[in-house]
Design an enzyme around this catalytic site. Structure first.
Site, mmCIF file in Angstrom:
data_model
loop_
_atom_site.group_PDB
_atom_site.id
_atom_site.type_symbol
_atom_site.label_atom_id
_atom_site.label_comp_id
_atom_site.label_asym_id
_atom_site.label_seq_id
_atom_site.Cartn_x
_atom_site.Cartn_y
_atom_site.Cartn_z
ATOM 1 N N LYS A 58 -31.374 10.164 -91.423
ATOM 2 C CA LYS A 58 -32.055 9.056 -92.105
ATOM 3 C C LYS A 58 -33.411 9.511 -92.634
ATOM 4 O O LYS A 58 -33.790 9.225 -93.776
ATOM 5 C CB LYS A 58 -32.237 7.884 -91.157
ATOM 6 C CG LYS A 58 -33.040 6.717 -91.751
ATOM 7 C CD LYS A 58 -33.473 5.735 -90.713
ATOM 8 C CE LYS A 58 -34.694 6.204 -89.959
ATOM 9 N NZ LYS A 58 -35.965 5.658 -90.432
ATOM 10 N N ASN A 59 -34.168 10.228 -91.804
ATOM 11 C CA ASN A 59 -35.518 10.630 -92.191
ATOM 12 C C ASN A 59 -35.520 11.604 -93.365
ATOM 13 O O ASN A 59 -36.499 11.681 -94.109
ATOM 14 C CB ASN A 59 -36.252 11.243 -91.001
ATOM 15 C CG ASN A 59 -36.624 10.201 -89.949
ATOM 16 O OD1 ASN A 59 -36.588 8.998 -90.221
ATOM 17 N ND2 ASN A 59 -36.960 10.656 -88.760
ATOM 18 N N CYS A 152 -41.457 0.163 -88.534
ATOM 19 C CA CYS A 152 -41.753 -0.124 -87.128
ATOM 20 C C CYS A 152 -43.255 -0.209 -86.875
ATOM 21 O O CYS A 152 -44.039 0.548 -87.441
ATOM 22 C CB CYS A 152 -41.167 0.967 -86.226
ATOM 23 S SG CYS A 152 -39.370 0.980 -86.188
ATOM 24 N N ARG A 157 -50.414 4.012 -89.297
ATOM 25 C CA ARG A 157 -49.793 5.053 -90.118
ATOM 26 C C ARG A 157 -50.358 4.900 -91.528
ATOM 27 O O ARG A 157 -49.662 4.467 -92.447
ATOM 28 C CB ARG A 157 -48.265 4.929 -90.096
ATOM 29 C CG ARG A 157 -47.679 5.191 -88.727
ATOM 30 C CD ARG A 157 -46.176 5.367 -88.777
ATOM 31 N NE ARG A 157 -45.508 4.094 -88.843
ATOM 32 C CZ ARG A 157 -44.183 3.962 -88.958
ATOM 33 N NH1 ARG A 157 -43.423 5.031 -89.027
ATOM 34 N NH2 ARG A 157 -43.633 2.777 -88.995
ATOM 35 N N VAL A 159 -51.850 5.214 -95.318
ATOM 36 C CA VAL A 159 -51.348 5.924 -96.501
ATOM 37 C C VAL A 159 -52.507 6.486 -97.318
ATOM 38 O O VAL A 159 -52.330 6.838 -98.475
ATOM 39 C CB VAL A 159 -50.477 4.988 -97.374
ATOM 40 C CG1 VAL A 159 -49.217 4.594 -96.623
ATOM 41 C CG2 VAL A 159 -51.262 3.752 -97.813
ATOM 42 N N ASP A 359 -40.143 10.976 -82.224
ATOM 43 C CA ASP A 359 -39.004 10.057 -82.326
ATOM 44 C C ASP A 359 -38.030 10.195 -81.159
ATOM 45 O O ASP A 359 -37.059 9.432 -81.070
ATOM 46 C CB ASP A 359 -38.258 10.269 -83.642
ATOM 47 C CG ASP A 359 -38.956 9.582 -84.810
ATOM 48 O OD1 ASP A 359 -39.960 8.878 -84.574
ATOM 49 O OD2 ASP A 359 -38.510 9.754 -85.962
ATOM 50 N N ARG A 454 -31.445 0.063 -88.051
ATOM 51 C CA ARG A 454 -32.122 0.696 -89.176
ATOM 52 C C ARG A 454 -31.875 2.193 -89.207
ATOM 53 O O ARG A 454 -31.943 2.814 -90.267
ATOM 54 C CB ARG A 454 -33.637 0.450 -89.090
ATOM 55 C CG ARG A 454 -34.115 -0.950 -89.440
ATOM 56 C CD ARG A 454 -35.628 -1.046 -89.376
ATOM 57 N NE ARG A 454 -36.211 0.112 -90.008
ATOM 58 C CZ ARG A 454 -37.096 0.927 -89.437
ATOM 59 N NH1 ARG A 454 -37.496 0.712 -88.209
ATOM 60 N NH2 ARG A 454 -37.567 1.973 -90.089
#
Length: 482
Positions: A58-59, A152, A157, A159, A359, A454
């Protein structure tokens, strides 16, 4: 290379095709009920056995999908995971005017028809990865309007590195705060200062952020001139490697693999290409930890062992027997008959690759509650990635949290997992509750499982195939009686 859709090549629809005229993208096999409607019900303790197929990453998929906006013609991506984050990203691309078709885990994207540069606010709230489109949009179309990312709630986080990097490449960037329905939201307006496109420049990241590195790599690939990026996430970071290879196949010129400095010579035009998404290293690690926490023996493939080497080392240190059966298959065993003793606790500290993945921190914490002794968990990547500890405590775990650190006590020092009702607060924290539920005595109910879905493709069915007693249940709303 340009590719055309061929129904004989892709006979079964993976989800309905979408374009700028089609609202909503739906995966045929993806569970549709909302997070309030569904739960996972697990009866433990479980013993697992058999083989598990690891889905695509996914990442890695999210920035690769965003990168298709850089390309003229059609790009074809293989082995995408069938998860809601990918559905959301496909919806974002189609809302911009790209043509998106997918069949049997393959997705074809043609962005030649992109007619708008503002991403729908509601779509952006669903996934953090949607923010990746800002780089390609400004680089190719000269402008982008993108809401601040969702995803999440695991801490700050920011930007700002993405935005400062775009400014270094000749973009005018504004962050505007909006107040909508009593919630404060933000939108980023970015446009090429020269009215045409980005230009090469120099930028040093304060922190080697993977997301910022990927955003700026995409933007610089189409900038006019040469860009030098320093202190970037090293190009040995798996998801950065995959993106760099794809952009290179599309015609980009990127130098600096394996270092923390990148030199990128921009090209006026990139062309659609084809790539295969590598197996998900986080899903691989999750099932390795599932074998350990249930004291089971399972096989998994396809895997890239070098991408989970840090976890292999830790589980081996704990006492697990891990064997590489061939280039793509691992056998992980914690069965008492194989190891002869119980697993021992160990310490972890999360770090960028090749360090221990953040993760996999929540899932590892769940495992440590079933080992002997105690282990220290240090979270150095995110500042709020300990909310799962509270939920694990509801299941009987003994965990002491202090800021970003947690001392986790094993079964001989106070932890005793028992089924209970818990809530998935985020994606990886949610799956740690599944692992704990597999090891707990009695029935565990996990709510808000949309977070888990997700990033994990049919995790309940995969575990069922290994012998777990896990069900995905739809809750029937109870009418309010006045």
């Amino acid at each position: 290379m340009a590719l055309s859709c061929n129904n004989t090549l892709f006979p079964k629809p993976f989800f309905t095709s979408c374009s700028s005229q089609t609202q909503g993208t739906h995966f045929s096999n993806l569970p549709q009920p909302t997070k309030q409607d569904a739960i996972f019900k697990i009866k433990g303790p479980s013993t697992l056995s058999g083989h598990i197929t690891i889905s695509g990453s996914k990442n890695a998929s999210l920035p690769l999908l965003a990168a298709t906006l850089c390309c003229s013609g059609t790009s074809l991506l293989h082995n995408l995971p069938n998860v809601s984050d990918i559905q959301a990203m496909a919806s974002i691309l189609s809302s911009l005017g790209a043509k998106v078709d997918a069949f049997d885990g393959k997705m074809m994207v043609n962005s030649d028809g992109v007619g708008k540069v503002e991403v729908d606010l509601e779509e952006m709230k669903k996934i953090r990865g949607g923010f990746f489109v800002i780089g390609p949009l400004v680089a190719r179309f000269g402008e982008a309007v993108v809401a601040l990312p969702g995803g999440c709630n695991i801490g700050k986080r920011p930007v700002d590195l993405h935005l400062r990097g775009l400014r270094a490449l000749g973009a005018v960037v504004e962050l505007r705060q909006l107040v909508l329905q009593c919630y404060r939201d933000g939108k980023v307006w970015a446009r090429a200062a020269n009215g045409r496109g980005l230009v090469g420049g120099k930028f040093r990241l304060d922190y080697p952020s993977v997301g910022a590195t990927e955003t700026l790599m995409m933007a610089a690939s189409m900038a006019d001139g040469t860009t030098m990026l320093s202190n970037v996430a090293k190009v040995m970071e798996p998801e950065v490697v995959d993106l760099a290879r794809f952009l290179t196949d599309c015609g980009a010129w990127i130098e600096g693999a394996g270092s923390d400095n990148l030199i990128i010579r921009g090209k006026r035009q990139l062309y659609g290409s084809e790539c295969v998404i590598k197996p998900d290293r986080i899903e691989t690690g999750t099932f390795m930890l599932a074998a350990a926490i249930t004291r089971s023996c399972i096989l998994m493939s396809p895997v890239i062992p070098s991408r989970v080497s840090c976890l292999i080392d830790k589980l081996s240190q704990a006492g697990c027997k891990i064997s590489r059966l061939d280039q793509q298959t691992l056998q992980v065993s914690a069965h008492p008959s194989h190891i002869g003793y119980d697993l021992k606790s160990f310490d972890i500290k999360t770090n960028p690759f090749p360090g221990f993945p953040t993760d996999l921190q929540p899932q590892t914490m769940a495992l440590l509650t079933t080992c002997t002794g105690s282990g220290l968990v240090e979270e150095s990547v995110f500042d709020n990635r300990m909310t799962h500890a509270r939920e694990l405590q509801k299941l009987g775990a003994r965990i002491q949290v202090s800021g970003r650190n947690a001392r986790v006590y094993g079964f001989d020092e106070g932890s005793s997992l028992q089924g209970s009702r818990v809530i998935a607060r985020d994606l990886r924290g949610g799956v740690s509750l599944i692992l704990a539920g597999l090891a707990a005595k009695g029935t565990t109910q996990i709510h808000d499982i949309a977070h888990i879905e997700r990033g994990y493709e049919n995790i309940d069915m995969k575990l069922q195939n290994l012998g777990a007693d896990i069900q995905r249940l739809i809750l029937t709303p109870v009418p309010l009686i006045l």
